[in-house]
Design a protein around this motif. Structure first.
Motif, PDB file in Angstrom:
ATOM      1  N   THR A 108       0.830  -1.204   0.000  1.00 17.60           N
ATOM      2  CA  THR A 108       0.000   0.000   0.000  1.00 17.60           C
ATOM      3  C   THR A 108       0.866   1.256   0.000  1.00 17.60           C
ATOM      4  O   THR A 108       1.828   1.373   0.760  1.00 17.60           O
ATOM      5  CB  THR A 108      -0.967   0.028   1.191  1.00 17.60           C
ATOM      6  OG1 THR A 108      -1.695   1.270   1.172  1.00 17.60           O
ATOM      7  CG2 THR A 108      -0.249  -0.105   2.515  1.00 17.60           C
ATOM      8  N   LYS A 118      -0.613   4.371   0.269  1.00 22.74           N
ATOM      9  CA  LYS A 118      -1.601   5.390   0.632  1.00 22.74           C
ATOM     10  C   LYS A 118      -0.946   6.666   1.154  1.00 22.74           C
ATOM     11  O   LYS A 118      -1.475   7.767   0.976  1.00 22.74           O
ATOM     12  CB  LYS A 118      -2.568   4.810   1.678  1.00 22.74           C
ATOM     13  CG  LYS A 118      -3.776   5.696   1.960  1.00 22.74           C
ATOM     14  CD  LYS A 118      -4.703   5.046   2.979  1.00 22.74           C
ATOM     15  CE  LYS A 118      -5.399   3.822   2.416  1.00 22.74           C
ATOM     16  NZ  LYS A 118      -6.480   4.181   1.460  1.00 22.74           N
ATOM     17  N   GLU A 137      -1.622  -0.999  -4.101  1.00 21.91           N
ATOM     18  CA  GLU A 137      -2.782  -0.142  -3.853  1.00 21.91           C
ATOM     19  C   GLU A 137      -2.382   1.317  -3.657  1.00 21.91           C
ATOM     20  O   GLU A 137      -1.356   1.618  -3.043  1.00 21.91           O
ATOM     21  CB  GLU A 137      -3.542  -0.613  -2.609  1.00 21.91           C
ATOM     22  CG  GLU A 137      -4.179  -1.978  -2.747  1.00 21.91           C
ATOM     23  CD  GLU A 137      -4.965  -2.397  -1.511  1.00 21.91           C
ATOM     24  OE1 GLU A 137      -5.663  -3.425  -1.577  1.00 21.91           O
ATOM     25  OE2 GLU A 137      -4.862  -1.700  -0.467  1.00 21.91           O
ATOM     26  N   ASP A 138      -3.221   2.203  -4.188  1.00 17.26           N
ATOM     27  CA  ASP A 138      -3.236   3.633  -3.841  1.00 17.26           C
ATOM     28  C   ASP A 138      -1.915   4.345  -4.069  1.00 17.26           C
ATOM     29  O   ASP A 138      -1.459   5.139  -3.234  1.00 17.26           O
ATOM     30  CB  ASP A 138      -3.687   3.805  -2.387  1.00 17.26           C
ATOM     31  CG  ASP A 138      -5.099   3.287  -2.165  1.00 17.26           C
ATOM     32  OD1 ASP A 138      -5.962   3.533  -3.023  1.00 17.26           O
ATOM     33  OD2 ASP A 138      -5.340   2.622  -1.132  1.00 17.26           O
ATOM     34  N   THR A 139      -1.289   4.098  -5.224  1.00 18.85           N
ATOM     35  CA  THR A 139      -0.087   4.844  -5.584  1.00 18.85           C
ATOM     36  C   THR A 139      -0.464   6.250  -6.047  1.00 18.85           C
ATOM     37  O   THR A 139      -1.596   6.516  -6.457  1.00 18.85           O
ATOM     38  CB  THR A 139       0.681   4.141  -6.709  1.00 18.85           C
ATOM     39  OG1 THR A 139      -0.196   3.948  -7.827  1.00 18.85           O
ATOM     40  CG2 THR A 139       1.200   2.800  -6.243  1.00 18.85           C
ATOM     41  N   SER A 140       0.507   7.149  -6.002  1.00 22.64           N
ATOM     42  CA  SER A 140       0.240   8.535  -6.399  1.00 22.64           C
ATOM     43  C   SER A 140      -0.046   8.646  -7.890  1.00 22.64           C
ATOM     44  O   SER A 140      -0.810   9.511  -8.316  1.00 22.64           O
ATOM     45  CB  SER A 140       1.433   9.422  -6.038  1.00 22.64           C
ATOM     46  OG  SER A 140       2.586   9.054  -6.776  1.00 22.64           O
ATOM     47  N   TRP A 173      -7.081   1.445  -6.667  1.00 22.83           N
ATOM     48  CA  TRP A 173      -7.240   2.655  -5.854  1.00 22.83           C
ATOM     49  C   TRP A 173      -8.513   2.441  -5.065  1.00 22.83           C
ATOM     50  O   TRP A 173      -9.624   2.355  -5.624  1.00 22.83           O
ATOM     51  CB  TRP A 173      -7.299   3.884  -6.761  1.00 22.83           C
ATOM     52  CG  TRP A 173      -5.930   4.203  -7.284  1.00 22.83           C
ATOM     53  CD1 TRP A 173      -5.036   5.064  -6.723  1.00 22.83           C
ATOM     54  CD2 TRP A 173      -5.263   3.622  -8.419  1.00 22.83           C
ATOM     55  NE1 TRP A 173      -3.852   5.068  -7.447  1.00 22.83           N
ATOM     56  CE2 TRP A 173      -3.976   4.191  -8.485  1.00 22.83           C
ATOM     57  CE3 TRP A 173      -5.626   2.669  -9.378  1.00 22.83           C
ATOM     58  CZ2 TRP A 173      -3.051   3.849  -9.482  1.00 22.83           C
ATOM     59  CZ3 TRP A 173      -4.716   2.327 -10.363  1.00 22.83           C
ATOM     60  CH2 TRP A 173      -3.448   2.913 -10.406  1.00 22.83           C
ATOM     61  N   THR A 174      -8.344   2.311  -3.769  1.00 22.39           N
ATOM     62  CA  THR A 174      -9.394   1.732  -2.935  1.00 22.39           C
ATOM     63  C   THR A 174     -10.515   2.705  -2.589  1.00 22.39           C
ATOM     64  O   THR A 174     -11.519   2.301  -2.014  1.00 22.39           O
ATOM     65  CB  THR A 174      -8.786   1.194  -1.631  1.00 22.39           C
ATOM     66  OG1 THR A 174      -8.117   2.260  -0.930  1.00 22.39           O
ATOM     67  CG2 THR A 174      -7.780   0.087  -1.928  1.00 22.39           C
ATOM     68  N   GLY A 175     -10.366   3.965  -2.943  1.00 17.59           N
ATOM     69  CA  GLY A 175     -11.395   4.954  -2.625  1.00 17.59           C
ATOM     70  C   GLY A 175     -12.469   5.092  -3.684  1.00 17.59           C
ATOM     71  O   GLY A 175     -13.291   6.019  -3.600  1.00 17.59           O
ATOM     72  N   ASN A 215      -7.069   9.647  -8.541  1.00 16.79           N
ATOM     73  CA  ASN A 215      -6.409   8.345  -8.569  1.00 16.79           C
ATOM     74  C   ASN A 215      -5.241   8.372  -9.552  1.00 16.79           C
ATOM     75  O   ASN A 215      -5.147   9.244 -10.425  1.00 16.79           O
ATOM     76  CB  ASN A 215      -7.396   7.260  -8.998  1.00 16.79           C
ATOM     77  CG  ASN A 215      -8.456   6.980  -7.943  1.00 16.79           C
ATOM     78  OD1 ASN A 215      -8.377   7.486  -6.829  1.00 16.79           O
ATOM     79  ND2 ASN A 215      -9.447   6.189  -8.296  1.00 16.79           N
TER      80      ASN A 215
END
Length: 776
Positions: free
Chosen positions: A104, A106, A130-133, A154-156, A162
């Motif tokens: 992750t 994040k 997950e959730d890279t810039s 991208w978990t959001g 994203n």
């Protein structure tokens, strides 16, 4: 005041875990770095578990990886704040499952990617990112690449903030992507760009802007995938301005392309931002595409679209780009339930003309008039449709679609499929070759790292402790006219030549240094930039040296006492504060790059190349101990360079912040060349963008003028072109220079502070550009 955080010191990192013949050294083992005692390199399996030291241990292993190594990630969640780099061939990174082993990002602070890899024969399997810039996993320029059982997400949920791409092989060869999942990308979940010989199978792409995108790619089979809940399902594009042009031979078959109706959340300015929600299959400008045996259901706008690049109505001056899709064969598909709620300007317009549901297969009707034979396009270059059940057809006749024709009642799209019925010769399947066998002995870089002295003082480069940066005998100081900006650091530069050897003069490119040369650069901050007498804080010294096998480089981090610097192949950070030239107190964390980051910036055509010492940038005076003298004249007088003409006839680079050194264009071009062209050039790490900022480049489009972005994501800043003449506020280049967003800011290293003086200069440059064509 400063604080040092060395990510991976030599004790923890570079001499650990080497396998000599029959002996495995633990991470606490410290060996004397003597090249004569260099170990025999043997591959092995290394196991990692989550923990606070994981990022440092794992990046260290990526740097010292031996071809054939397997890096096993145990189940758990791994928290990382910086991107990972891998350049070694024949490495496998393996987790315990895409829902069990999770990397992750994040809280990412550095790097615009999760993993950036460039080694051949690469296997990535059974883990999640997950959730890279920005991009989750990018593989650049590699041959024989396998993604297996990898999830990127991208978990959001779908958001324009994203990252752009999930799985992102670009300019690769022989790529297999299987059993993977891609969720939430603001551009494409699975993106294959400028690549040759590809198979994408048994994957799931969901909640992305584009589920799977094949772009400027030759020979691709995409089959048995589930593509659902994206904005657009399967996209096959060809774009102008890229090194690999005119993609072709793409087969899409046995895919389930269902309910791709998610509102487009791509940042404005990106090509996929124009994709209407509800697009099933979209083919644009690519030749020889076969679409068959797919289930294409409930895509609200266009179930299947075949269009030219001209429909984008974007400027392009790429003379070698073919904007027309030719040789498209669509057959034996089950198409249903689409076109009921059209999206986008074109969809709404067609709805008003032909009603809903829109027909299942849409063609823009654009053909290359130069290829007509007896008034007809040859069959092999035509669109052909066969056995698609009750699918209806619409030729939107884009060339005649304009407000005047619509108002006059002269526009009428065609719905007769008859001229397009028929078959084309089916394309041949793509066959991938096996990965190559590991060759551990090829990793000469690791042997060089093994031989590196642990302390900078062991190299004997400076008098005393080195705190004054006074060079030792035989070490030659020098400076550059326009320098690489690194967060307002000062830099001390030196050359040490092997005894009795000379530099060979070159008018272009890096000077031809003899084997054994060492280039030294120390980074520091003046304690008070207004008063040199207040001293400075030394941060790091980077060493580049030339062996028979090529150039190599790594960094030493200076200790708090400023008495010596320690090798840190894994990079580090130094907290530092100073008084800036405006009298304001400033602070930052100076990033010391790890060894693989050094390679990525200095890599050209897969070779390590120094950036600074070119004749034009060294053609200036220097205050030597004996007095001021032109640097090239000094080298010539000291018989340290051969075949060098007099400095007066050697080109001199403009000094970007000195208006007396050149005109505005010369000064900006000098800055862009020194600061950007090492990546943005053919053979550089950003070559896939088609942007070429070398001083020698004269084509305005390749310099970015009216050039559309490639793989920019949030980096576009909602802007459509790299440079819009007369409008810096609409130019992506300005956004890149001014942004603090990890996904946008440039350059990749040394970018934590905006270089305001350069921003102001380049803004003026773009403002004063001739507005030759008005923006559409």
């Amino acid at each position: 005041m400063s604080k040092i955080n060395s990510f991976i010191s030599i004790q923890v990192f570079s001499l650990a875990s080497f396998i000599l013949v029959g002996v495995l050294f633990s991470e606490n083992t410290i060996l004397k770095a003597e090249e004569s005692a260099a170990p025999k390199l043997v591959s092995a399996t290394y196991t990692f578990s989550p923990g606070p030291d994981f990022p440092f241990r794992f990046q260290s292993r990526l740097i010292q990886a031996i071809p054939g190594d397997i890096l096993q990630l145990e189940a758990g969640t791994y928290e990382l704040q910086s991107g990972l780099n891998l350049v070694t061939d024949n490495v496998t990174i393996r987790g315990r499952g895409q829902d069990k082993t999770i990397l992750t990002f994040k809280n990412q602070r550095d790097g615009s990617y999760g993993l950036l890899a460039s080694g051949d024969n690469l296997v990535l399997e059974n883990f999640a990112v997950e959730d890279t810039s920005h991009n989750a996993i990018k593989v650049l320029g590699a041959e024989n690449v396998t993604f297996r059982g990898v999830r990127t997400e991208w978990t959001g949920g779908p958001k324009s903030t994203n990252g752009a791409y999930g799985l992102y092989p670009v300019q690769c060869k022989n790529v297999l992507i299987e059993n993977c999942i891609a969720i939430g990308a603001a551009d494409a979940g699975i993106y294959v760009g400028q690549t040759t010989d590809v198979i994408v199978r048994n994957c799931r792409a969901e909640w992305n802007v584009a589920g799977i995108e094949i772009e400027n790619t030759i020979n691709a089979d995409v089959y048995d995938n589930i593509v659902t809940n994206n904005t657009g399902g399967l996209l096959v594009f060809d774009l102008p301005g890229l090194p690999q042009k005119n993609g072709r031979h793409v087969r899409l078959f046995r895919n389930q392309i269902i309910k791709n109706n998610t509102k487009n959340f791509a940042p404005k300015g990106n090509m996929v931002a124009s994709v209407p929600a509800g697009s099933g299959v979209l083919i644009m400008a690519t030749d020889d595409v076969e679409v068959f045996d797919n289930v294409i259901t409930d895509n609200n706008s266009f179930s299947v679209s075949v269009v030219s690049f001209l429909i984008q109505q974007k400027k392009t001056k790429d003379k070698n780009f073919d904007p027309y899709p030719e040789g498209i064969f669509i057959h034996d598909n089950q198409i249903s339930g689409g076109g009921t709620v059209p999206d986008g300007e074109l969809g709404l317009l067609l709805k008003s003309i032909v009603g809903t549901p829109l027909p299942d297969i849409t063609f823009d009707g654009m053909i290359d008039q130069k290829k007509l034979v007896d008034g007809k396009l040859p069959t092999e270059k035509s669109l052909r449709l066969s056995n698609n059940g009750k699918a209806r057809f619409l030729n939107i006749d884009f060339s005649n679609l304009n407000p005047a024709n619509i108002a006059a009642g002269k526009y009428q799209p065609g719905m007769d499929m008859t001229p397009f019925k028929g078959t084309l010769t089916s394309l041949k399947p793509v066959h991938l070759k096996p990965h190559g066998k590991p060759q551990p002995a090829k990793n000469t870089t690791l042997l060089v790292y093994y031989a590196a002295p642990q302390k900078l003082s062991e190299l004997g480069l400076f008098k005393g402790s080195g705190v004054t940066q006074e060079p030792a005998e035989g070490v030659i100081p020098y400076d550059l006219i326009t320098t690489l900006f690194t967060d307002y650091t000062s830099k001390h530069r030196f050359i040490r030549l092997p005894e009795g050897k000379k530099i060979k003069f070159k008018s272009a490119g890096v000077l031809d240094f003899p084997v054994g040369t060492m280039l030294i650069k120390t980074f520091s901050y003046l304690n008070d930039m207004r008063d040199l007498s207040q001293g400075e804080r030394l941060l790091e010294t980077r060493i580049e040296f030339l062996k028979d096998s090529g150039w190599y480089g790594y960094s030493y981090i200076w200790n708090e006492a400023q008495t010596d610097a320690e090798l840190s192949l894994g990079g580090g950070e130094v907290d530092v504060s100073w008084i800036h030239s405006d009298g304001q107190q400033r602070s930052t964390q100076h990033l010391v790059p790890n060894a693989n980051q050094c390679i990525s910036c200095h890599s050209r055509h897969d070779k390590y190349i120094p950036i600074g010492p070119v004749a034009a940038n060294m053609n200036r005076t220097y205050q030597y101990a004996h007095g001021e003298e032109n640097q090239l004249a000094y080298l010539k007088r000291m018989d340290l360079i051969e075949n060098a003409p007099e400095p007066a006839v050697i080109e001199t680079l403009a000094e970007f912040d000195n208006p007396h050194s050149g005109n505005l264009d010369q000064r900006v071009r000098a800055y862009l060349s020194v600061n950007c062209a090492h990546c943005h050039s053919p053979g550089g790490n950003a070559r896939t963008t088609g942007l070429d900022l070398r001083l020698s480049q004269t084509d305005p489009v390749k310099l970015g003028v009216w050039k559309t972005p490639v793989a920019a994501g949030r980096g576009s800043g909602g802007r459509s072109y790299d440079i819009v003449p007369g409008k810096p506020e609409k130019s992506i280049l300005m956004h890149r220079l001014q942004s603090s967003d990890l996904a946008a800011r440039m350059p990749n290293i040394g970018n934590r502070i905006v270089h305001q003086e350069a921003v102001d200069l380049i803004q003026t440059w773009i403002s004063q550009m001739e507005k030759t064509v008005s923006e559409k």
